[in-house]
Design a protein around this motif. Structure first.
Motif: not given
Length: 138
Positions: A124-130
């Protein structure tokens, strides 16, 4: 034989791997992936940076038989096997090379229970969620 399609930009960037039919009886992944392969092959779309690799049918024997797996569930024990005992072991060894060489993975599965698409995002990193949000799945 496993068919693998790679489209690469002339510029460095993220490496996307898209898998279908890890479970042989899944149909959504191969259909969607083949549509995208056609778009890339025709030049209608192209990666601006990095590369995209498509494996529309990861488990061809199980897919041909329309069964989830032949010897064992490839999706439950996907790791390098030093002494592969069957085709799914050998497939796993091939897939692991591609998994080790990607930055982003989209593994498309099918289910028959009905309902909306489901997305599992393990990091649930910012990049993964984006990335998850860009797929349009709630």
């Amino acid at each position: 034989m496993i068919n693998i399609y790679t489209f690469e930009s002339l510029h460095q960037g993220p490496r996307l791997l898209v898998l279908g039919a890890v479970h042989g009886n899944e149909i959504c992944g191969p259909i969607a992936i083949k549509r995208w392969i056609e778009k890339f092959a025709s030049g209608a779309v192209a990666p601006k940076t990095g590369r995209v690799t498509f494996i529309p049918v990861c488990n061809p024997e199980a897919h041909a038989r329309d069964v989830r797996y032949v010897n064992w569930n490839l999706n439950r024990d996907l790791r390098v096997k030093d002494q592969p005992k069957n085709d799914e072991d050998r497939i796993g060894n091939i897939l692991c090379r591609y998994l080790a060489d990607c930055d982003v993975l989209l593994d498309i599965h099918s289910y028959t229970a009905g309902g909306p698409p489901v997305l599992v995002c393990e990091q649930k990193t910012e990049a993964a969620l984006a990335y998850a949000k860009a797929l349009g799945i709630e």
